[in-house]
Every structure is written in C-alpha cells, then in structure tokens.
Design an enzyme around this catalytic site. Structure first.
Site, PDB file in Angstrom:
ATOM      1  N   HIS A 235     -59.400  -9.642  40.137  1.00 33.38           N
ATOM      2  CA  HIS A 235     -58.575  -8.918  41.120  1.00 33.38           C
ATOM      3  C   HIS A 235     -57.336  -9.728  41.480  1.00 33.38           C
ATOM      4  O   HIS A 235     -56.251  -9.205  41.638  1.00 33.38           O
ATOM      5  CB  HIS A 235     -59.368  -8.679  42.400  1.00 33.38           C
ATOM      6  CG  HIS A 235     -60.434  -7.664  42.239  1.00 33.38           C
ATOM      7  ND1 HIS A 235     -60.149  -6.348  41.999  1.00 33.38           N
ATOM      8  CD2 HIS A 235     -61.773  -7.764  42.267  1.00 33.38           C
ATOM      9  CE1 HIS A 235     -61.275  -5.690  41.882  1.00 33.38           C
ATOM     10  NE2 HIS A 235     -62.271  -6.522  42.036  1.00 33.38           N
TER      11      HIS A 235
ATOM     12  N   ARG B 224     -52.952   4.103  34.344  1.00 31.07           N
ATOM     13  CA  ARG B 224     -54.387   4.151  34.676  1.00 31.07           C
ATOM     14  C   ARG B 224     -54.588   5.300  35.663  1.00 31.07           C
ATOM     15  O   ARG B 224     -53.947   5.300  36.725  1.00 31.07           O
ATOM     16  CB  ARG B 224     -54.825   2.834  35.312  1.00 31.07           C
ATOM     17  CG  ARG B 224     -54.834   1.640  34.376  1.00 31.07           C
ATOM     18  CD  ARG B 224     -55.336   0.401  35.121  1.00 31.07           C
ATOM     19  NE  ARG B 224     -55.664  -0.705  34.243  1.00 31.07           N
ATOM     20  CZ  ARG B 224     -54.884  -1.770  34.056  1.00 31.07           C
ATOM     21  NH1 ARG B 224     -53.725  -1.858  34.676  1.00 31.07           N
ATOM     22  NH2 ARG B 224     -55.258  -2.749  33.254  1.00 31.07           N
TER      23      ARG B 224
ATOM     24  N   ASN C  12     -58.011  -7.088  27.975  1.00 26.88           N
ATOM     25  CA  ASN C  12     -58.947  -7.512  29.029  1.00 26.88           C
ATOM     26  C   ASN C  12     -60.377  -7.239  28.575  1.00 26.88           C
ATOM     27  O   ASN C  12     -61.253  -8.092  28.643  1.00 26.88           O
ATOM     28  CB  ASN C  12     -58.699  -6.746  30.334  1.00 26.88           C
ATOM     29  CG  ASN C  12     -57.260  -6.817  30.783  1.00 26.88           C
ATOM     30  OD1 ASN C  12     -56.543  -7.717  30.389  1.00 26.88           O
ATOM     31  ND2 ASN C  12     -56.826  -5.865  31.594  1.00 26.88           N
ATOM     32  N   ASP C  13     -60.596  -6.012  28.125  1.00 28.12           N
ATOM     33  CA  ASP C  13     -61.943  -5.678  27.665  1.00 28.12           C
ATOM     34  C   ASP C  13     -62.227  -6.244  26.283  1.00 28.12           C
ATOM     35  O   ASP C  13     -63.352  -6.666  26.008  1.00 28.12           O
ATOM     36  CB  ASP C  13     -62.147  -4.152  27.665  1.00 28.12           C
ATOM     37  CG  ASP C  13     -62.527  -3.669  29.056  1.00 28.12           C
ATOM     38  OD1 ASP C  13     -63.407  -4.292  29.662  1.00 28.12           O
ATOM     39  OD2 ASP C  13     -61.925  -2.692  29.541  1.00 28.12           O
TER      40      ASP C  13
ATOM     41  N   CYS D  70     -51.699  -3.487  25.874  1.00 30.12           N
ATOM     42  CA  CYS D  70     -51.473  -3.096  27.271  1.00 30.12           C
ATOM     43  C   CYS D  70     -52.380  -3.867  28.221  1.00 30.12           C
ATOM     44  O   CYS D  70     -52.412  -3.603  29.408  1.00 30.12           O
ATOM     45  CB  CYS D  70     -51.648  -1.598  27.457  1.00 30.12           C
ATOM     46  SG  CYS D  70     -53.333  -1.051  27.196  1.00 30.12           S
TER      47      CYS D  70
HETATM   48  C1  PEP Z   1     -57.869  -3.634  29.141  1.00 33.34           C
HETATM   49  O1  PEP Z   1     -59.102  -3.615  29.090  1.00 33.34           O
HETATM   50  O2  PEP Z   1     -57.170  -4.550  28.642  1.00 33.34           O
HETATM   51  C2  PEP Z   1     -57.137  -2.549  29.819  1.00 33.34           C
HETATM   52  C3  PEP Z   1     -55.828  -2.450  29.760  1.00 33.34           C
HETATM   53  O3  PEP Z   1     -57.876  -1.684  30.557  1.00 33.34           O
HETATM   54  P1  PEP Z   1     -58.489  -2.027  32.017  1.00 33.34           P
HETATM   55  O4  PEP Z   1     -58.020  -3.372  32.429  1.00 33.34           O
HETATM   56  O5  PEP Z   1     -58.036  -0.927  32.904  1.00 33.34           O
HETATM   57  O6  PEP Z   1     -59.966  -1.971  31.720  1.00 33.34           O
HETATM   58 MG    MG Z   2     -60.084  -1.771  29.580  1.00 33.03          MG
END
Ligand code: PEP
Ligand code: MG
Length: 546
Positions: free
Chosen positions: A189, A291, A439-440, A487
């Site tokens: 966060h 998002r 990120n994921d 992204c």
């Molecule tokens: C990600 O996972 O990099 C992504 C952009 O989606 P979020 O952070 O919303 O899961």
């Molecule tokens: Mg994601």
C-alpha cells in the site's frame, strides 16, 4: 576533508529526492504490566467514556477538515464506531467488574472485535477501524502519544514499520515529504500510495528502525538510499537541487522515445474518474491501465449497467482522444468482494480471482463489457479492454471473443501468471495485445505474497527470472507484430525502464507522477544501450542498477 554521511539502503519505490526531519509513526499503546487498583468504578467508567468521546470528536473534526473525499469517508466511518452506544455499555460492564479505564476499553473492544469477526464479510473488515479507535482511546487514557501518522507543524519524513490502508488514505501530502518503511514491499500500500501522491518512498529498509525522531535525513526514492546524520545546510541544498530538477521535469513533454528515436508509449495508471485528468497534465499518450475495482468496492451488489455507463462515459470523455486500456474487474486475493469471491479460501491469491470470478458469475463480466461498449459508442473513445489473471489460451480466447462480441474491437489479456508468459505466442493468436502485470507476475514467479514485506527482496523487479518472462512475452509480441506493455509498478522505475525497453516492451504504464522521470531516463539512452542493459540484467549482473 569531506565527511560522508552514513547510508541506509532499502528498495526505492517512488522516485524523487527530499531531505528533512524524521517523524516516527506513533506505536500502538501498551497496557502496563501492573494494573492499578480501582477505588471508584464510576470514575473509571466516566474517564473511559470521556476519552472515547474525545476520540470520536477528533475523528469527526478531521473528517470535516480533510480535502480528500475518500479520507473523509474513512474518518467518518471510524468516528461512527467510536459513537456506537454498545461500546459505552461494554465499558460500563467492564468497569463494574473492577477494570481500570484503559483495561475496560480494551476488554469492551475485544468483545466487539470477536463479534465482528464472527459476522464475517464487510463487518469483519471493520475490525481495523475498531482497533484504531481502541488504540487511540487507550493512548489518551494512558497519556501516551497518539498511534498512527504523527501531527507536526512542519513537514517531515514519515518513518513507519508499514502503513495500513487507513493511514495511507488519511495521510496529508502537504505535511509528508517522503515515506520510509521498515517492512513493506514494492507492491505494498505504501508504494502504491507514494507513487499516486508523487512522494519519494523507500520500503523494506530494516535499518530505518534505528532512526530517531527529529533526525535529519535525505531520501532518494529511485535508488532506495537514505543518507543519515546530515546537516541543516545539506537539507537546504538537497531540497534546492531537487526543486531545480522538478522545474526542469515540469517542462518535460512529448512522446516517449530513446535518444536515437525508438518510440515507447508512456501511459498512466488510473483507478478512478479523477485520475483521468492527470493524463493530459503530464502529457502522456493515454491510460495503460484503468483499474475498475473502485466501482465495485464497499457494496453488497455489483453496480448496474446504467451506473457503469455513466462513469465510463465521464472517464472516456476526459481522455480527449487519447487511448485508454480498461481492465475488467480484478476481484479476489488482496481485493475481495463479498458478492463475487468465495469465503474462506485457504489461498485466495491462488483461488477464484480476476477473470476466474466469471466462471461463477458470468453476468458481472457480461454487464461490464456491455457498459464499456455503450460508453465507447457514446463517446467515440479509443478503448482497449483486457482481462486480469489469465492463465491459459482457452481463457484468453474466451475473454477476447466475448469482448469482440460486445463490439469492443481491441481486446487483450494481462500477463500476470508465469503460464501466460510461457505461452505468450499462443495467447497472441487470440489477444490483440498483452499487458504485463509485474506486481502479480513477480508474486507468482518467485512464490512470494506480494504484501509480504519480510520477503520484499524476492519481489524485486530486477529478479532475472522475472525479466526472463518479460523478455519471452515481449519477443512473442514482436514476432506477432502486436503491442506488449508493462503496467505493473516496475514500469515506474526510471532505472528499470530502459531495461524493459531493451527486452522488447513497447509501452510503459505508470502513475502520472513517474512519467517525466521515465521519459527523461529513456531520452538519455539509445536502443542499443537499452539492449545491453537488458542483457546485463538478464545475466544477473547489476550494471545500470544502483
Ligand atoms: C499487476 O499485477 O502488476 C497489476 C498491474 O495489477 P494489480 O496491481 O492491480 O494487481
Ligand atoms: Mg495484478
């Protein structure tokens, strides 16, 4: 002789340099081991209730004064908990049993905590607010400093263990110069908030635990370096140099390109209608990730098609002809929705999240695509649509076919799971484009919960295994002649951006505050240099990295 200030090192997650005094996040109050004897139960009850009322009033006043509507909502909701008459009753019951005021507050709140947890869902999510009221009331009764973000007259560098969502939403960006957290990872966060506010931030800096309140430090949010023990003169000169850099940055504009003219689309990530305005401000080419979760949060049912059309229309109009990539709802794991996600999943990050929710609730996805298509037709906007958490070719085909059937002509998928990266070429037989959610993708490649601060080093986007998957995806895109963007938060790093371009990525989408730095970083290198930096990074050599 030059005196070199000692340096601490964490992970830089939001670029920018600033210097100033440290303010430590108020710790949770502790009940002393020795419980005082109670002479007058009535007086203890009165003291506890007066403290609770004081906290409620304070929260209400802050809610009325705060400029950000989301912050006001959070503060009001917390104040309402403090005003709940059953808490007062619980306190009276506890003091009648001989508990001193602070202990009575603790006991009464514990009881309600369990009730909320038993109710589950939305009610269980309020436990954090209840804990906040409890800690504040107890701190007041014991004369301890208020927990949470400290209030100071002059701007400061906030040093915290990690920030809770309630802290982040009420943070005043006018007062806070930078964020430093001891735990927290690149996707925490703290990191996301810092980037959205344009504040320099360093996370996962264990050594920051030793910093003292008022100590003067300089924080570099790109390299993750914190210089400690600096002088007031250094504070002034650091901030002056940064001011000049920002002024130069404000003049930065135009499409993203390397020094030798290789084009890289620079796009912005937004999470609500308000974010759309930032795109023109930073002269980005559009939105690379919209998002849409905010439309569905804090609700018991999904929004109607009409409600969605109205909102999408407002956002699309604000794009002024620029492209917008809309991600369909990504519920589950760190963003659970009571009407979509199953309760009690043992591993929600590996469960029914993202596109997978459409297996159980296909209408929610169909309604969203219908609303997007209606808003697209009404505005004539350039709308691309993509699905989160796609693992297989069948899922990619299912989603893109459905989007095309709704009249959304450009439909792609996110690459967030290693399986999707490994099969990128096959996905591209159906998808019009790919967007890598680093990120994921980092979480699933390194098998680390993206919120796990303690393991943040493993989530570092410079991990060669992650870069390998990005390379494979980008190469598949180049072979198919289709766009492959990044992204995730990695795209916002001016140090990593040239590496991503060297790997073959065609667009980078980030928070608006990062665009100018990334634009400058790309303009300083040629495509051949980007490729060399990428080769070094893939080989695990850290050339080019701080
Ligand atoms: C990600 O996972 O990099 C992504 C952009 O989606 P979020 O952070 O919303 O899961
Ligand atoms: Mg994601």
């Amino acid at each position: 002789m030059t005196v070199v200030s000692p340096r601490l090192k964490g992970i830089g997650v939001s670029s920018g340099v600033t210097a100033g005094p440290v303010a430590l996040m108020g710790p949770r109050p502790r009940l002393p081991d020795d419980r005082p004897a109670v002479a007058d139960a009535e007086a203890e009850a009165a003291a506890a209730i007066a403290a609770l009322n004081f906290i409620a009033e304070d929260l209400e006043e802050r809610a009325a004064a705060v400029a950000m509507p989301r912050a006001a909502e959070v503060l009001e909701a917390t104040a309402m908990i403090a005003r709940d008459p059953s808490l007062e009753e619980g306190i009276r019951l506890a003091t009648a049993k001989g508990e001193p005021a602070a202990w009575a507050v603790h006991r009464a709140m514990d009881h309600f905590r369990e009730l909320l947890l038993d109710l589950g869902g939305y009610m269980a999510e309020r436990v954090g607010d209840l804990d906040d009221v409890r800690d504040r009331t107890i701190a007041r009764l014991l004369g301890q400093p208020m927990p949470g973000v400290p209030e100071r007259d002059a701007p400061f560098i906030l040093v915290a263990d990690d920030l809770a969502p309630a802290d982040t939403v009420t943070l005043n960006p006018e007062r806070v110069l930078a964020l430093v957290t001891i735990r927290g990872g690149p996707t925490s966060h703290t990191a996301i908030l810092a980037r959205s506010l344009g504040l320099p931030a360093v996370v996962a800096c264990g050594e920051a635990a030793a910093l003292g309140d008022g100590e003067l430090v300089a924080v570099d949010g790109a390299t993750g370096v914190i210089r400690v023990g600096i002088t007031q003169e250094e504070v002034v000169s650091t901030n002056r140099a940064e001011e000049l850099r920002r002024a130069a940055r404000a003049a930065s504009h135009g499409p993203g390109r390397t020094a030798d003219g290789h084009a890289v689309s620079l796009l912005v990530n937004i999470g609500d209608a308000a974010g759309a305005a930032s795109v023109a401000k930073v002269d980005a080419e559009g939105v690379g990730l919209f998002r849409t979760e905010f439309l569905y949060l804090d609700r018991q049912d999904p929004p109607s098609v009409d409600e969605q059309v109205a909102l999408y229309t407002e956002v699309f109009k604000a794009m002024g002809g620029r492209k917008i990539v809309v991600r369909t709802l990504d519920a589950g794991a760190d963003k659970p929705l009571p009407f979509l996600n199953p309760e009690g999943e043992p591993n929600p990050a590996l469960g029914v999240r993202g596109l997978r929710t459409a297996r159980r609730s296909p209408q929610v996805l169909a309604d969203q695509l219908a609303a997007l298509a209606l808003a697209q037709r009404a505005t004539g906007a350039v709308v691309w649509v993509m699905a989160p958490m796609v693992a297989t070719v069948a899922e990619a085909k299912g989603f893109t076919d459905l989007a095309h059937e709704h009249g959304l002509t450009i439909a792609g998928v996110m690459v967030e799971i290693p399986a999707a990266a490994l099969r990128a070429a096959d996905l591209l037989e159906h998808a019009d484009f790919l967007s890598i959610g680093t990120n994921d993708l980092a979480q699933y490649t390194l098998a680390v919960d993206r919120m796990a601060g303690e393991l943040a080093d493993l989530l570092d986007p410079w991990q060669p295994a992650l870069l390998d998957l990005i390379r494979m995806t980008a190469e598949a895109g180049l072979a198919a002649g289709k766009s492959v963007g990044v992204c995730g938060e990695a795209a916002a790093s001016p140090l990593l951006a040239p590496v991503l371009v060297g790997l073959g990525v065609t667009s980078l989408s980030m928070s608006a505050s990062a665009v100018a730095d990334v634009r400058d970083a790309l303009a300083a290198v040629t495509l051949a240099e980007c490729r060399e930096m990428a080769a070094n990074a893939l080989a695990g050599r850290t050339t080019g990295r701080p």
